[in-house]
Design an enzyme around this catalytic site. Structure first.
Site, PDB file in Angstrom:
ATOM      1  CB  THR A 117      -8.982  -6.984  -5.354  1.00  0.00           C
ATOM      2  OG1 THR A 117      -8.522  -5.663  -5.084  1.00  0.00           O
ATOM      3  CG2 THR A 117     -10.063  -7.325  -4.339  1.00  0.00           C
ATOM      4  CG  ASP A 118      -4.769  -4.155  -3.885  1.00  0.00           C
ATOM      5  OD1 ASP A 118      -5.995  -4.005  -4.091  1.00  0.00           O
ATOM      6  OD2 ASP A 118      -3.920  -3.329  -4.279  1.00  0.00           O
ATOM      7  CD  GLU A 119     -10.053  -2.031  -3.688  1.00  0.00           C
ATOM      8  OE1 GLU A 119     -11.039  -1.704  -3.005  1.00  0.00           O
ATOM      9  OE2 GLU A 119      -9.904  -1.717  -4.882  1.00  0.00           O
ATOM     10  CE1 TYR A 143     -14.167  -5.766  -6.569  1.00  0.00           C
ATOM     11  CE2 TYR A 143     -12.480  -4.363  -5.591  1.00  0.00           C
ATOM     12  CZ  TYR A 143     -12.840  -5.373  -6.458  1.00  0.00           C
ATOM     13  OH  TYR A 143     -11.883  -5.994  -7.218  1.00  0.00           O
TER      14      TYR A 143
END
Length: 433
Positions: A117-119, A143
């Site tokens: 994910t980009d997170e 997360y």
């Protein structure tokens, strides 16, 4: 869109988490899985299993002669990660290590694509400061911390055990069939139920959205790219389009009202709630390395969000939604993909779903009529009209609506069919008295 494999060296692909939103398919079939997502898939075998069971994963890889793995299985709902970070550690970190371990020393494995994910990059500031694929990871929430940790294991197994890994990091993916806890389907379902969109804080935080078909085309390219080019690398799959959460809600509200709304009226559809413990402002990623492989985003926001709105609104009566306002089909054997030996019973369930869809679609049409006439649930019976034709029309639709409500209860009452498992369908008040 289906992923097409043109390279004949890839024969058997294992996709973990394949019954979710985003060959052989292994899925735990937890709360956010939907077996119906696989209805149109050809040459596919669904295996119900937990990726934490290392031996089972190894057995699957060996039994089905797996040569390619796309590891999608993950806990991904940010709000849940604040409540239960341990679950994210178990699934996202230990689960990833389990799948990697099943590949260690297996020379038949040609590609291991890890979906991230980009997170993992942490909080960005604006579209003017995109992060590259080699940027140091600075996750800020449970997360993203679990996904960043998983990535480190992927890189470790590549260096130490020569597992041929590729990491992909994506912006917010959206599209039809996405589970309803995610932002866009959640807002669509709330609005369809005449409820307000819940906005964290002021809704100023921005996200970059990418349509599911564009993500699949990126996977197609990575799968078919020469291993000498992609193995050991990380690829961002992103979009230049960035929008605030508040404006996402306003876009969907505008669809609901058919464009007949002003800035003051938006507040009638919005509910501001406490912000998350930490809420990254933006995730803007540099996806130029994917472009170099030949990838190009084709679906713009305006096209993708309209298609998603229409599909989600029409199909919500048949999906396994759990919003508390519409139909809820509990996790029966049929919804979880387990076998049903009685074909007639299976047909009965399908017929019931079709009838539900027809009833709810008709009732949604009635709701649209009420909204267009500016008649609301508490006073539409007493609303005066200028012509008898309009009054008669409304009375007709009122009678038709209540007939559908009655049919709704009769058709969908809880029952036990002759396969021995309970089909529970819940009907609730739709706010029309």
């Amino acid at each position: 869109m289906k992923i097409e494999i043109s390279d004949e060296t890839f024969k058997n692909i294992l996709i973990t988490g394949g019954a979710g939103f985003i060959c052989y398919c292994m899925d735990k079939l937890n709360y956010s899985s939907n077996i119906k997502n696989l209805n149109n898939a050809n040459n596919l075998k669904l295996i119900n299993g937990d990726i934490l069971d290392i031996q089972k994963v190894k057995n699957i890889v060996e039994k089905y002669d797996i040569d390619t793995i796309i590891h999608c299985a993950a806990e991904s709902h940010v709000d849940n990660s604040f409540k239960n970070p341990k679950l994210f550690i178990e699934t996202n970190i230990l689960g990833t290590q389990s799948v990697l371990e099943s590949c260690k020393g297996n020379l038949k494995i040609k590609k291991f694509i890890h979906v991230s994910t980009d997170e993992v990059y942490g909080c960005g500031k604006s579209m003017n400061s995109s992060v590259e694929n080699k940027t140091v990871l600075k996750p800020t929430i449970p997360y993203s911390a679990s996904k960043a940790s998983a990535e480190h294991f992927v890189e470790c197994y590549h260096r130490c055990f020569k597992v041929p890994t590729v990491i992909v990091r994506m912006n917010n993916v959206y599209g039809p069939k996405q589970y309803h806890e995610k932002l866009i389907p959640k807002f669509i379902n709330l609005l369809s139920n005449n409820e307000k969109c819940t906005i964290h804080g002021l809704g100023e935080n921005k996200r970059s959205f990418i349509y599911i078909d564009d993500v699949l085309s990126a996977f197609d390219i990575i799968l078919n790219s020469n291993n000498n080019i992609v193995i050991g690398n990380t690829y961002n799959i992103g979009s230049d389009f960035e929008i605030s959460i508040l404006n996402v809600a306003k876009t969907l509200i505008n669809f609901k009202s058919n464009g007949k709304i002003n800035n003051i009226q938006y507040d009638n559809y919005l509910k501001y709630i406490n912000d998350r413990p930490y809420n990254d402002f933006s995730y803007n990623i540099d996806y130029s390395n994917m472009v170099k492989l030949g990838w190009k985003k084709k679906v713009d926001w305006e096209t993708g969000i309209k298609l998603t709105y229409n599909c989600t609104r029409v199909k919500r009566s048949a999906d396994l939604v759990n919003t508390g306002k519409w139909w809820c089909l509990n996790h029966s054997k049929s919804s979880r993909g387990e076998s049903n030996n009685d074909k007639n019973s299976a047909k009965d369930v399908l017929m019931k779903d079709m009838i539900k869809g027809i009833i709810l679609s008709s009732k949604m049409m009635f709701q649209d009529l009420v909204e267009e006439e500016k008649i609301y649930s508490t006073n539409f019976i007493n609303k005066s009209t200028s012509t008898s034709t309009s009054t008669n029309s409304l009375q007709y639709w009122m009678k038709f609506y209540f007939f559908l409500s009655f049919l709704e209860v009769v058709i969908t009452r809880p029952r036990v069919d002759n396969t021995g498992f309970n089909i529970k369908l819940v009907v609730v008040d739709h706010n029309y008295k």
